[in-house]
Structures are given as structure tokens and as C-alpha cells.
Design a protein around this motif. Structure first.
Motif, PDB file in Angstrom:
ATOM      1  N   VAL A 230       0.763  -1.510  -0.289  1.00 31.36           N
ATOM      2  CA  VAL A 230      -0.131  -0.203   0.352  1.00 31.36           C
ATOM      3  C   VAL A 230       0.902   0.944  -0.430  1.00 31.36           C
ATOM      4  O   VAL A 230       0.232   2.203  -1.025  1.00 31.36           O
ATOM      5  CB  VAL A 230      -0.890  -0.270   0.994  1.00 31.36           C
ATOM      6  N   TRP A 231       2.139   0.899   0.432  1.00 30.23           N
ATOM      7  CA  TRP A 231       2.793   2.237   0.559  1.00 30.23           C
ATOM      8  C   TRP A 231       4.083   1.871  -0.447  1.00 30.23           C
ATOM      9  O   TRP A 231       5.045   3.286  -1.288  1.00 30.23           O
ATOM     10  CB  TRP A 231       3.405   2.987   1.641  1.00 30.23           C
ATOM     11  N   PHE A 232       4.765   1.052  -0.397  1.00 32.23           N
ATOM     12  CA  PHE A 232       5.645   0.437  -1.412  1.00 32.23           C
ATOM     13  C   PHE A 232       6.234   0.242  -2.873  1.00 32.23           C
ATOM     14  O   PHE A 232       7.033   0.970  -3.204  1.00 32.23           O
ATOM     15  CB  PHE A 232       6.457  -0.526  -0.546  1.00 32.23           C
ATOM     16  N   VAL A 233       4.611   0.330  -3.305  1.00 35.69           N
ATOM     17  CA  VAL A 233       5.388  -0.058  -4.492  1.00 35.69           C
ATOM     18  C   VAL A 233       5.135   0.829  -5.760  1.00 35.69           C
ATOM     19  O   VAL A 233       5.973   1.297  -6.387  1.00 35.69           O
ATOM     20  CB  VAL A 233       3.472  -0.922  -5.066  1.00 35.69           C
ATOM     21  N   VAL A 234       3.914   1.753  -4.822  1.00 34.02           N
ATOM     22  CA  VAL A 234       3.610   3.132  -5.657  1.00 34.02           C
ATOM     23  C   VAL A 234       3.366   4.455  -5.548  1.00 34.02           C
ATOM     24  O   VAL A 234       4.728   4.639  -6.037  1.00 34.02           O
ATOM     25  CB  VAL A 234       2.125   2.871  -6.600  1.00 34.02           C
ATOM     26  N   ARG A 358      -0.868  -8.072  -2.512  1.00 29.17           N
ATOM     27  CA  ARG A 358      -0.112  -8.023  -3.371  1.00 29.17           C
ATOM     28  C   ARG A 358      -1.593  -6.611  -4.165  1.00 29.17           C
ATOM     29  O   ARG A 358      -0.734  -5.366  -4.295  1.00 29.17           O
ATOM     30  CB  ARG A 358       1.069  -8.509  -3.637  1.00 29.17           C
ATOM     31  N   LEU A 359      -2.193  -7.522  -4.983  1.00 29.89           N
ATOM     32  CA  LEU A 359      -3.512  -6.555  -5.441  1.00 29.89           C
ATOM     33  C   LEU A 359      -3.778  -5.301  -4.662  1.00 29.89           C
ATOM     34  O   LEU A 359      -3.540  -4.093  -5.489  1.00 29.89           O
ATOM     35  CB  LEU A 359      -4.166  -7.177  -6.281  1.00 29.89           C
ATOM     36  N   LEU A 360      -4.516  -5.923  -3.806  1.00 23.80           N
ATOM     37  CA  LEU A 360      -4.959  -4.619  -2.790  1.00 23.80           C
ATOM     38  C   LEU A 360      -4.609  -3.598  -2.319  1.00 23.80           C
ATOM     39  O   LEU A 360      -4.576  -2.605  -3.045  1.00 23.80           O
ATOM     40  CB  LEU A 360      -5.410  -5.638  -2.029  1.00 23.80           C
ATOM     41  N   SER A 365      -2.420   2.283  -3.600  1.00 24.94           N
ATOM     42  CA  SER A 365      -0.935   2.505  -3.178  1.00 24.94           C
ATOM     43  C   SER A 365      -1.491   3.921  -4.333  1.00 24.94           C
ATOM     44  O   SER A 365      -1.095   5.134  -3.786  1.00 24.94           O
ATOM     45  CB  SER A 365       0.126   2.118  -3.210  1.00 24.94           C
ATOM     46  N   GLY A 366      -1.429   3.432  -5.155  1.00 23.33           N
ATOM     47  CA  GLY A 366      -1.623   4.352  -6.564  1.00 23.33           C
ATOM     48  C   GLY A 366      -3.227   5.316  -6.528  1.00 23.33           C
ATOM     49  O   GLY A 366      -2.711   7.048  -6.421  1.00 23.33           O
ATOM     50  N   TRP A 367      -3.904   5.015  -5.617  1.00 23.69           N
ATOM     51  CA  TRP A 367      -5.378   5.964  -4.977  1.00 23.69           C
ATOM     52  C   TRP A 367      -5.652   6.692  -4.243  1.00 23.69           C
ATOM     53  O   TRP A 367      -5.807   7.697  -4.059  1.00 23.69           O
ATOM     54  CB  TRP A 367      -6.436   4.815  -4.954  1.00 23.69           C
ATOM     55  N   VAL A 368      -4.263   5.475  -2.551  1.00 25.85           N
ATOM     56  CA  VAL A 368      -4.961   6.815  -1.535  1.00 25.85           C
ATOM     57  C   VAL A 368      -3.988   7.556  -2.331  1.00 25.85           C
ATOM     58  O   VAL A 368      -3.928   8.963  -1.805  1.00 25.85           O
ATOM     59  CB  VAL A 368      -3.994   5.915  -0.184  1.00 25.85           C
ATOM     60  N   TYR A 369      -2.489   7.834  -1.909  1.00 29.84           N
ATOM     61  CA  TYR A 369      -1.061   8.620  -2.682  1.00 29.84           C
ATOM     62  C   TYR A 369      -1.640   9.759  -3.036  1.00 29.84           C
ATOM     63  O   TYR A 369      -1.459  10.572  -3.085  1.00 29.84           O
ATOM     64  CB  TYR A 369       0.703   7.649  -3.219  1.00 29.84           C
TER      65      TYR A 369
END
Length: 404
Positions: A230-234, A358-360, A365-369
């Protein structure tokens, strides 16, 4: 020399070597695709979409792959995974004009299927090579397999960039396809033929686990990896590039080094957790609680406007060490609690939850950021980690499960 080793050790070395080779090409291929298609003018969103099927089919493959492993044997599912990865690589050898988004997404879907067949088979096979009474040895073997995989994934990031620079995209893909084909042939020859084949014929109704420990571990794994991604990928790469003005090379190298270090700690996890022999459930709760604090501390540092670069590096380092130990401990627990007959059903179900997490995490990650920034992503990570730790606290002691 290999002839002097026990059959279990030889099989472990073959499975691990197989898994290493696959992981190296998997990490290199991901970096190749990202860099090459970015050079071709694809936007960041279009590049991300290339991996959508890769993640989605990981969920499907782990569920059905476990069932196939129990019916056909783990050597077959592992070799199928290698074969499918070779097909995925050869699909990318077509002329550049044919490398459309849809074509590459299909190739990445095959690669995702291959990756999870290979991983499920490797993790399940370890269960069958260690006597049930030697849980400490089992933990060490699982930790070594898992940690080395992530280290090589990081090395693969560097390898992908290097090959792209030296011999171009198609040359790099061809070299990896040839190397993997050689590994595939040796795997077909030397792997034990009936490894992991269940004595019973599992039905489709056996796909969804009915075991309380497996369901608890799967739920905890779903939350654990959702909390990481949720914070690492995007969010993190975009933050480093936009807020710290890091170049793409700096961001990629930093994250690759993090993955390598993360893998090293995973391999050493039994040294921190007493080899998993003493109350592994309690250890999982303690390490989970410590992990929950790490993104909270980083969020607090950013909220208080402490030096950003130093806070990120220290926070990510602490999170990486604690997450690696938690991940390794959870990986041991699922192998330990799985039934020996039809182990791939339990392990496949568990890694289906891993892929779903991972998918969630990637989507969030993209949306919340985009909506609220990195601090919000870190707070959500804390919440997910707290739920994961609470879930693992309900895990029954293994001795109770074995006697129930």
C-alpha cells in the motif's frame, strides 16, 4: 560430490537452484519491461497496466496450482511453471511493432502464472523433505529458500538493466530464455517424479481450505502484504521521484538494494526467532506488533517535518528488517501447519491470499497516494498490520492442532 549427499539434500538443492534461476529471470524481465517500454514512450500508467494480469493471475494460479500439485505431483507443476515462463519470454522476441499493450499483458499473464506455479511447488516440496519432528530445520530451509529468492529478485533488477544496456531488449530476452531452457531440461531429468502427489484425489471442493490454522495464516498473509504494497509499490517510488527529485536510476537502484537486503534478512530470520522451535505463534505476534509500529513512526516523522531523506531511509530500513522477519516466520508457519498429504493445496491457498494482498495493496497505493499522500498510505499500512497481528494471535498451537 552430489552423490555423497542424502536424497533429501539433493532434492532441496535441485528445487532451490530451480527456484533461483526462475527468480533471477523474473526480476530481470520485470526491469526490462519497465525500462524498455518507458523508452518507447509508454506512460507510467500504461507501464503499470502491463503488470495487471501478472498480479491477477497470481491469485488464480495459486488456488488451482495447489490442486494440480496434489493431483499431478509438485515436480510437474514446477516444470510446467518453467516451461510457461520460457513461452512468455519467447513471446517478447517478436518485432517491436508487434509489442502492443495487449500482447505484452498476455505475456506477463503467462509469466505471472509461471512464477506462482514455481513458487508454490518449491515451498510445498520443502515440507516433504524434512521430518515432521525437525521443525527447526524446516524453518531454516524455508527461510533460506525465501530469503535467497528475494535477494536474487533484487539482483535480477540490476541484471535486467545491465542486459538492456549491453545487448538490447531482444538479446536480453533471448539470453534468459536459453538459460532457463537449460535449467528446465535438468529439472525434467533430476527432480523426483512423484514428489507432492497426494494419496487421495483432491476434488474441486478441496480448493478452499477448511482448516482453521490455514485460514488464519492466509488472512494474516493477505493483510501483511497488503500493508507492504500500500505504500511501497507505487506511493514510495513516486514520492522519491517527485518530492526528493531522485532520477529513475536512483529510485530503481535504491529499491533493488532494499530488496536484496530484505532477502538477506529473511534468510537469517531463524537466528532472530530461535529457529521457530519455541512458541512460533507468540513470536509471530511479538514481531508483528513491532512491525506495526515502524510505518507509524515513519508517518510521525514525516508529519513532524523531520528531514525527509533521512526519515525515509531509516524508516524503510527498519520496516525492511522487521517485515523480512515477519514474512519468513509466516512462510515457515504455513509450511509447518500444512498437511503432508496434499501440502500444495494448503500452500497454494495461502499464496493465493498473498497475491490478493499484493493486488489490493497495489491498487490502494496508487489511489490513496493520489488522494491524500504518503502519510495516509503509511497509516493504512499500520491498520492492516494491526489486523494481521490480531489475526495471527488466534492461531492455535501446533501441538494442539496435531493432537486434535
Amino acid at each position: 560430490m552430489l552423490a555423497n549427499l542424502s536424497p533429501a539434500i539433493r532434492q532441496y538443492m535441485l528445487v532451490t537452484g530451480n527456484y533461483w534461476a526462475f527468480t533471477l529471470t523474473d526480476g530481470a524481465l520485470r526491469m526490462l519491461v519497465v525500462l524498455h517500454f518507458h523508452q518507447l514512450g509508454y506512460s507510467a500508467l500504461e507501464v503499470a497496466m502491463l503488470f495487471l494480469f501478472y498480479e491477477f493471475f497470481g491469485i488464480v494460479t495459486n488456488l488451482f496450482g495447489g490442486w494440480l500439485g496434489a493431483r499431478w505431483g509438485l515436480n510437474r507443476t514446477m516444470n510446467i511453471g518453467l516451461g510457461v515462463q520460457i513461452v512468455a519470454l519467447t513471446m517478447l522476441l517478436v518485432p517491436s511493432s508487434m509489442l502492443t499493450v495487449v500482447w505484452v499483458m498476455i505475456a506477463q499473464a503467462l509469466s505471472g502464472i509461471a512464477k506462482d506455479l514455481n513458487k508454490m511447488s518449491a515451498k510445498s516440496t520443502i515440507k516433504l523433505l524434512v521430518p515432521d519432528s525437525q521443525q527447526g530445520q524446516l524453518y531454516k530451509w524455508v527461510a533460506l529458500l525465501t530469503g535467497s529468492k528475494n535477494t536474487l529478485k533484487g539482483v535480477g533488477f540490476f541484471l535486467g538493466g545491465l542486459l538492456l544496456t549491453l545487448i538490447g531488449f531482444q538479446g536480453a530476452v533471448l539470453a534468459m530464455a536459453i538459460m532457463l531452457a537449460l535449467v528446465w531440461v535438468s529439472s525434467l531429468i533430476f527432480l523426483t517424479k512423484e514428489s507432492g502427489k497426494a494419496k487421495f484425489k483432491p476434488k474441486f471442493t478441496d480448493l478452499l481450505s477448511k482448516s482453521k490454522p490455514i485460514n488464519i495464516l492466509s488472512g494474516a498473509r493477505f493483510l501483511l502484504f497488503g500493508a507492504r504494497d500500500v505504500w511501497f509499490v507505487v506511493a514510495l517510488p513516486v514520492f522519491l521521484a517527485s518530492q526528493l527529485n531522485w532520477s529513475h536510476w536512483q529510485v530503481g537502484s535504491f529499491l533493488a538494494l532494499w530488496v536484496i537486503g530484505y532477502g538477506v534478512v529473511q534468510g537469517l530470520a531463524p537466528r532472530f526467532t530461535r529457529s521457530g522451535e519455541a512458541a512460533p505463534r507468540k513470536q509471530a505476534v511479538v514481531w508483528g506488533a513491532l512491525l506495526t509500529l515502524s510505518p507509524f513512526l515513519l508517518a510521525l516523522a514525516l508529519w513532524q517535518s523531520l528531514p525527509i531523506a533521512s526519515s525515509i531511509m531509516l524508516g524503510l530500513g527498519l520496516f525492511g528488517v522487521l517485515f523480512a522477519i515477519n514474512s519468513s516466520l509466516h512462510s515457515f508457519l504455513i509450511v509447518s501447519y500444512s498437511r503432508a498429504d496434499g501440502v500444495s493445496l494448503d500452500v497454494g491457498f495461502y499464496y493465493m491470499a498473498n497475491a490478493a494482498g499484493r493486488l489490493l495493496g497495489t491498487v490502494l497505493s496508487g489511489w490513496v497516494y493520489q488522494q491524500w499522500g504518503l502519510i495516509a498510505c503509511l497509516i493504512i499500512s499500520c491498520v492492516l498490520l494491526l489486523w494481521s497481528t490480531i489475526a495471527i494471535s488466534f492461531l492455535p498451537d501446533r501441538e494442539q492442532r496435531l493432537t486434535s
